[in-house]
Motif scaffolding. Structure first.
Motif, PDB file in Angstrom:
ATOM      1  N   ARG A 172       0.599  -1.289  -0.067  1.00  0.00           N
ATOM      2  CA  ARG A 172       0.121  -0.009   0.018  1.00  0.00           C
ATOM      3  C   ARG A 172       0.930   1.193  -0.019  1.00  0.00           C
ATOM      4  N   VAL A 173       1.799   1.309   0.615  1.00  0.00           N
ATOM      5  CA  VAL A 173       2.879   2.432   1.042  1.00  0.00           C
ATOM      6  C   VAL A 173       3.517   2.688  -0.290  1.00  0.00           C
ATOM      7  N   GLY A 174       4.146   1.496  -0.889  1.00  0.00           N
ATOM      8  CA  GLY A 174       4.699   1.626  -2.067  1.00  0.00           C
ATOM      9  C   GLY A 174       4.076   1.962  -3.233  1.00  0.00           C
ATOM     10  N   THR A 175       2.748   1.568  -3.355  1.00  0.00           N
ATOM     11  CA  THR A 175       1.978   2.052  -4.576  1.00  0.00           C
ATOM     12  C   THR A 175       1.554   3.567  -4.316  1.00  0.00           C
ATOM     13  N   LEU A 176       1.306   3.832  -3.116  1.00  0.00           N
ATOM     14  CA  LEU A 176       0.874   5.274  -2.764  1.00  0.00           C
ATOM     15  C   LEU A 176       2.015   6.109  -3.204  1.00  0.00           C
ATOM     16  N   LEU A 177       3.261   5.692  -2.832  1.00  0.00           N
ATOM     17  CA  LEU A 177       4.675   6.454  -3.336  1.00  0.00           C
ATOM     18  C   LEU A 177       4.538   6.552  -4.674  1.00  0.00           C
ATOM     19  N   VAL A 178       4.484   5.833  -5.617  1.00  0.00           N
ATOM     20  CA  VAL A 178       4.363   5.519  -6.878  1.00  0.00           C
ATOM     21  C   VAL A 178       3.380   6.696  -7.557  1.00  0.00           C
ATOM     22  N   GLY A 179       2.161   6.768  -6.708  1.00  0.00           N
ATOM     23  CA  GLY A 179       1.184   7.922  -7.324  1.00  0.00           C
ATOM     24  C   GLY A 179       1.571   9.201  -6.832  1.00  0.00           C
ATOM     25  N   VAL A 180       2.177   9.121  -5.726  1.00  0.00           N
ATOM     26  CA  VAL A 180       2.816  10.537  -5.100  1.00  0.00           C
ATOM     27  C   VAL A 180       3.687  11.267  -6.087  1.00  0.00           C
ATOM     28  N   ALA A 181       4.401  10.179  -6.533  1.00  0.00           N
ATOM     29  CA  ALA A 181       5.878  10.558  -7.326  1.00  0.00           C
ATOM     30  C   ALA A 181       5.189  11.325  -8.725  1.00  0.00           C
ATOM     31  N   LEU A 182       3.957  10.879  -9.178  1.00  0.00           N
ATOM     32  CA  LEU A 182       3.398  11.266 -10.520  1.00  0.00           C
ATOM     33  C   LEU A 182       2.927  12.643 -10.310  1.00  0.00           C
ATOM     34  N   LEU A 183       2.178  12.878  -8.929  1.00  0.00           N
ATOM     35  CA  LEU A 183       1.756  14.049  -8.573  1.00  0.00           C
ATOM     36  C   LEU A 183       2.735  15.278  -8.444  1.00  0.00           C
ATOM     37  N   VAL A 184       3.971  14.661  -7.829  1.00  0.00           N
ATOM     38  CA  VAL A 184       5.100  15.562  -7.796  1.00  0.00           C
ATOM     39  C   VAL A 184       5.640  15.848  -8.979  1.00  0.00           C
ATOM     40  N   GLY A 185       5.702  14.907 -10.121  1.00  0.00           N
ATOM     41  CA  GLY A 185       6.293  15.354 -11.438  1.00  0.00           C
ATOM     42  C   GLY A 185       5.167  16.337 -11.989  1.00  0.00           C
ATOM     43  N   ALA A 186       3.924  16.455 -11.897  1.00  0.00           N
ATOM     44  CA  ALA A 186       2.925  17.218 -12.257  1.00  0.00           C
ATOM     45  C   ALA A 186       3.066  18.793 -11.621  1.00  0.00           C
ATOM     46  N   GLY A 187       3.487  18.655 -10.219  1.00  0.00           N
ATOM     47  CA  GLY A 187       3.794  19.903  -9.633  1.00  0.00           C
ATOM     48  C   GLY A 187       5.130  20.533 -10.060  1.00  0.00           C
TER      49      GLY A 187
END
Length: 116
Positions: free
Chosen positions: A44-59
């Motif tokens: 769960r934490v690993g998958t959450l981190l992948v999604g957050v990484a994409l949101l960081v990329g968008a930011g």
């Protein structure tokens, strides 16, 4: 072929190669860490981190004038793509079974309707 908007180097040309591409390296490092956590059953934490990484990329794509190889298409296309994929992955990570952190009843009904 024209470079995408914002596709210039993120640092000066005399900087070493990793420093010129730091936005891409940051996103890839977060994704890599997420995948390592997923491999070691912290799914769960690993998958959450992948999604957050994409949101960081968008930011980063929205905030910085030049993001190097993080720029793939136009700024608008990159923002929409990174944001939609990031949000979807974060929501799916939060809904992961067992004991989901987020429950969306309409999706539960949809799943039962399609599977039954």
């Amino acid at each position: 072929i024209a470079r995408p908007e914002g596709g210039g180097r993120a640092a000066a040309g005399d900087a070493p190669a990793p420093a010129r591409q730091w936005p891409m390296l940051l996103v890839l490092s977060l994704v890599g860490l997420g995948l390592i956590l997923t491999a070691f059953d912290v799914t769960r934490v690993g998958t959450l981190l992948v999604g957050v990484a994409l949101l960081v990329g968008a930011g980063l794509r929205w905030w910085l004038p030049s993001v190097g190889m993080l720029a793939v298409r136009s700024r608008f296309t990159d923002l929409v793509t990174y944001t939609v994929l990031g949000v979807v992955i974060v929501v799916l990570a939060l809904m992961q079974q067992p004991n989901p952190w987020l429950e969306l009843p309409f999706l539960d009904r949809t799943l039962h309707f399609t599977v039954d």
